[in-house]
Write a protein that holds these residues in place. Structure first.
Motif, PDB file in Angstrom:
ATOM      1  N   ILE A  48      10.736  -9.302  18.059  1.00 65.23           N
ATOM      2  CA  ILE A  48       9.305  -9.284  18.340  1.00 65.23           C
ATOM      3  C   ILE A  48       8.490  -9.352  17.048  1.00 65.23           C
ATOM      4  N   GLY A  49       7.210  -9.657  17.208  1.00 66.17           N
ATOM      5  CA  GLY A  49       6.275  -9.683  16.088  1.00 66.17           C
ATOM      6  C   GLY A  49       5.117  -8.741  16.370  1.00 66.17           C
ATOM      7  N   LEU A  50       4.161  -8.734  15.490  1.00 68.62           N
ATOM      8  CA  LEU A  50       3.017  -7.843  15.657  1.00 68.62           C
ATOM      9  C   LEU A  50       2.126  -8.259  16.823  1.00 68.62           C
ATOM     10  N   GLU A  51       2.187  -9.525  17.224  1.00 69.11           N
ATOM     11  CA  GLU A  51       1.327  -9.999  18.310  1.00 69.11           C
ATOM     12  C   GLU A  51       2.094 -10.568  19.505  1.00 69.11           C
ATOM     13  N   HIS A  52       3.315 -10.996  19.295  1.00 67.34           N
ATOM     14  CA  HIS A  52       4.082 -11.618  20.380  1.00 67.34           C
ATOM     15  C   HIS A  52       5.432 -10.938  20.501  1.00 67.34           C
ATOM     16  N   PRO A  53       5.944 -10.800  21.731  1.00 67.07           N
ATOM     17  CA  PRO A  53       5.336 -11.198  23.010  1.00 67.07           C
ATOM     18  C   PRO A  53       4.345 -10.147  23.510  1.00 67.07           C
ATOM     19  N   LYS A  54       3.645 -10.480  24.574  1.00 64.20           N
ATOM     20  CA  LYS A  54       2.751  -9.516  25.197  1.00 64.20           C
ATOM     21  C   LYS A  54       3.587  -8.477  25.936  1.00 64.20           C
ATOM     22  N   ILE A  55       3.235  -7.219  25.740  1.00 66.11           N
ATOM     23  CA  ILE A  55       4.000  -6.143  26.362  1.00 66.11           C
ATOM     24  C   ILE A  55       3.993  -6.270  27.886  1.00 66.11           C
ATOM     25  N   GLN A  56       2.877  -6.732  28.431  1.00 64.05           N
ATOM     26  CA  GLN A  56       2.799  -6.874  29.889  1.00 64.05           C
ATOM     27  C   GLN A  56       3.827  -7.870  30.410  1.00 64.05           C
ATOM     28  N   GLU A  57       4.042  -8.965  29.649  1.00 60.37           N
ATOM     29  CA  GLU A  57       5.032  -9.953  30.069  1.00 60.37           C
ATOM     30  C   GLU A  57       6.447  -9.409  29.894  1.00 60.37           C
ATOM     31  N   LEU A  83      16.946  -5.769  18.640  1.00 62.93           N
ATOM     32  CA  LEU A  83      15.558  -5.366  18.427  1.00 62.93           C
ATOM     33  C   LEU A  83      15.200  -5.318  16.942  1.00 62.93           C
ATOM     34  N   ASP A  84      14.146  -6.010  16.585  1.00 70.47           N
ATOM     35  CA  ASP A  84      13.536  -5.913  15.250  1.00 70.47           C
ATOM     36  C   ASP A  84      12.089  -6.370  15.370  1.00 70.47           C
ATOM     37  N   LEU A  85      11.262  -5.885  14.474  1.00 66.49           N
ATOM     38  CA  LEU A  85       9.826  -6.168  14.524  1.00 66.49           C
ATOM     39  C   LEU A  85       9.383  -6.759  13.188  1.00 66.49           C
ATOM     40  N   SER A  86       9.205  -8.077  13.172  1.00 65.03           N
ATOM     41  CA  SER A  86       8.788  -8.742  11.943  1.00 65.03           C
ATOM     42  C   SER A  86       7.292  -8.548  11.707  1.00 65.03           C
ATOM     43  N   VAL A  87       6.936  -8.211  10.471  1.00 66.12           N
ATOM     44  CA  VAL A  87       5.522  -8.060  10.106  1.00 66.12           C
ATOM     45  C   VAL A  87       5.003  -9.299   9.391  1.00 66.12           C
ATOM     46  N   LEU A  88       5.872 -10.264   9.162  1.00 64.02           N
ATOM     47  CA  LEU A  88       5.499 -11.442   8.386  1.00 64.02           C
ATOM     48  C   LEU A  88       4.838 -12.497   9.256  1.00 64.02           C
ATOM     49  N   PRO A  89       3.967 -13.302   8.668  1.00 57.25           N
ATOM     50  CA  PRO A  89       3.318 -14.367   9.440  1.00 57.25           C
ATOM     51  C   PRO A  89       4.350 -15.374   9.929  1.00 57.25           C
ATOM     52  N   VAL A 110      -1.159  -2.746   7.718  1.00 58.22           N
ATOM     53  CA  VAL A 110      -0.021  -3.425   8.344  1.00 58.22           C
ATOM     54  C   VAL A 110       1.009  -2.390   8.805  1.00 58.22           C
ATOM     55  N   GLN A 111       1.220  -1.364   7.986  1.00 59.18           N
ATOM     56  CA  GLN A 111       2.143  -0.300   8.379  1.00 59.18           C
ATOM     57  C   GLN A 111       1.672   0.382   9.655  1.00 59.18           C
ATOM     58  N   LYS A 112       0.383   0.553   9.781  1.00 50.78           N
ATOM     59  CA  LYS A 112      -0.177   1.165  10.983  1.00 50.78           C
ATOM     60  C   LYS A 112       0.076   0.284  12.210  1.00 50.78           C
ATOM     61  N   GLN A 113      -0.118  -1.024  12.050  1.00 53.63           N
ATOM     62  CA  GLN A 113       0.157  -1.954  13.151  1.00 53.63           C
ATOM     63  C   GLN A 113       1.631  -1.909  13.546  1.00 53.63           C
ATOM     64  N   ASP A 130       3.765   0.619  13.179  1.00 55.20           N
ATOM     65  CA  ASP A 130       4.050   1.869  13.884  1.00 55.20           C
ATOM     66  C   ASP A 130       3.540   1.824  15.319  1.00 55.20           C
ATOM     67  N   GLU A 131       2.327   1.349  15.500  1.00 56.67           N
ATOM     68  CA  GLU A 131       1.730   1.308  16.836  1.00 56.67           C
ATOM     69  C   GLU A 131       2.494   0.358  17.754  1.00 56.67           C
ATOM     70  N   ARG A 132       2.955  -0.751  17.194  1.00 59.81           N
ATOM     71  CA  ARG A 132       3.683  -1.744  17.996  1.00 59.81           C
ATOM     72  C   ARG A 132       5.040  -1.183  18.442  1.00 59.81           C
ATOM     73  N   TYR A 133       5.774  -0.546  17.516  1.00 57.33           N
ATOM     74  CA  TYR A 133       7.054   0.052  17.889  1.00 57.33           C
ATOM     75  C   TYR A 133       6.855   1.157  18.926  1.00 57.33           C
ATOM     76  N   LEU A 134       5.842   1.982  18.737  1.00 52.61           N
ATOM     77  CA  LEU A 134       5.565   3.052  19.690  1.00 52.61           C
ATOM     78  C   LEU A 134       5.261   2.491  21.073  1.00 52.61           C
ATOM     79  N   ALA A 135       4.489   1.420  21.124  1.00 50.33           N
ATOM     80  CA  ALA A 135       4.126   0.823  22.410  1.00 50.33           C
ATOM     81  C   ALA A 135       5.359   0.288  23.133  1.00 50.33           C
ATOM     82  N   PHE A 136       6.260  -0.359  22.397  1.00 50.08           N
ATOM     83  CA  PHE A 136       7.458  -0.895  23.034  1.00 50.08           C
ATOM     84  C   PHE A 136       8.396   0.218  23.482  1.00 50.08           C
TER      85      PHE A 136
END
Length: 382
Positions: free
Chosen positions: A244-253, A273-279, A310-313, A315-321
């Protein structure tokens, strides 16, 4: 005669309150003593990590201590794939795979085999004869059977479940036109699961793929699984790769897919599972391993560490998932990180080589990120 003094009613209430507060403190203290991920998610789902050959061959390194402390499930990142185990027909090399299994057994790990049939790292000989011509469907089916029976049979009773087929459906829901598909058609899927079941009737059997939150792929995978089930083929679970990334995919999907797959009567696993912060060079590009984008400095902006925002984003993204996973923990049997620390991650080299990414839960020096504590606290609420 001994006289026992009774406690006045109001004093009795006071004592009861004190006792309840004391018990509450004990419970609260017990929750605080949960300091590891595997303790936090116990009773909900396994928490796992992928091991590279470096991990398996150098088991004394610090990251292995992190593994033993925080994780209770393992999967081999590359060393059980057909191209690694059977480079030439009939010549099997189980050295690293055996060490992986031995490590898992010695440390009481839930062991997952990855992967039996995958187009991307299959040896070329699988599909051609000695003259370089494409083999017949009968020959390919026999080669699949020999490979699966040998590998699964070797680890019968040791591997809890196998990723039988990897990445066979495209994002639009159609079949990937791999050599397996070109030669055998859709039957290659059925045959792979049948051969795996023959080799170890007790092992769980999974289908694993990326971009599993895409509506088109969701529909294609559901259709494929229903077709297998209609033919009486054993399939126990679906692995949703979590690249996953910071914006994709949508959690709802992502949630829609968890629900759709679980409604098939199979377990759902969050794999890789991994969360890339890079563009990303392209919007929502999935995890097609053959993709290779030319290096650009603009695509590697955090070589000296992550900015606070970016670190805040992150953390929030991992918490949401993880909140999503916990909300549906009755449907999810395992969540597996694709590596142990940031230095392990394939995302440092894909889809652009030479980048510095921060996709996992532990830093390159094996210290836990602040998100680890947050996840433990989140799990305590469930």
């Amino acid at each position: 005669m001994k006289i026992t003094k009774s406690i006045p009613f109001k004093h009795g209430i006071t004592l009861a309150v004190i006792l309840l507060i004391g018990l509450g403190c004990v419970v609260k203290k017990d929750r605080k003593t949960t300091e590891t991920l595997k303790e936090a998610f116990e009773g909900k789902f396994h928490i796992g990590a992928a091991l590279s050959a470096n991990h398996i061959n150098n088991q004394g390194q610090a990251s292995m201590e992190v593994l033993n402390t925080h994780f209770n499930s393992i999967v081999a990142e590359n060393n059980m794939k057909s191209g690694m185990i059977q480079i030439r027909e009939g010549e099997f090399n189980f050295d690293v795979a055996d060490k992986f299994i031995e490590y898992g057994e010695a440390n009481d790990m839930h062991i997952v085999g990855h992967t039996l049939i995958w187009h991307s790292q299959a040896p070329r000989w699988f599909f051609t004869d000695s003259d370089g011509n494409t083999v017949s469907p009968e020959v390919l089916a026999q080669r699949m059977k020999d490979h699966i029976h040998t590998v699964v049979g070797r680890y019968k009773g040791k591997v809890k479940g196998w990723d039988v087929v990897n990445e066979a459906i495209l994002d639009d829901g159609s079949w990937r036109k791999s050599k397996f598909y070109e030669i055998l058609g859709e039957d290659f899927m059925k045959l792979a699961f049948q051969f795996a079941h023959e080799a170890d009737p007790e092992a769980e059997l999974y289908y694993n793929d990326f971009s599993m939150a895409q509506p088109g792929k969701r529909e294609g995978v559901v259709k494929m699984v229903k077709n297998l089930q209609a033919q009486g083929v054993k399939i126990d679970g679906i692995g949703m790769q979590g690249h996953i990334g910071l914006e994709h995919p949508k959690i709802q999907e992502f949630e829609k897919s968890i629900l759709a797959y679980s409604e098939l009567g199979v377990t759902v696993m969050i794999t890789e599972l991994d969360l890339s912060v890079l563009p990303s060079p392209r919007r929502d590009m999935g995890a097609e391993i053959s993709t290779n984008i030319e290096y650009q400095q603009s695509l590697n902006p955090y070589t000296e560490g992550l900015p606070e925002d970016v670190q805040k984003q992150f953390d929030e993204r991992y918490l949401a998932f993880f909140k999503l996973f916990l909300d549906h923990h009755d449907k999810i049997s395992r969540v597996t990180l694709w590596g142990i620390n940031d230095g392990d991650s394939w995302k440092n080299g894909w889809p652009v080589r030479g980048r510095t990414d921060y996709p996992l839960l532990f830093n390159r020096d094996n210290t836990p990120k602040s998100i680890v504590k947050d996840l433990i606290e989140l799990a305590a609420k469930y």
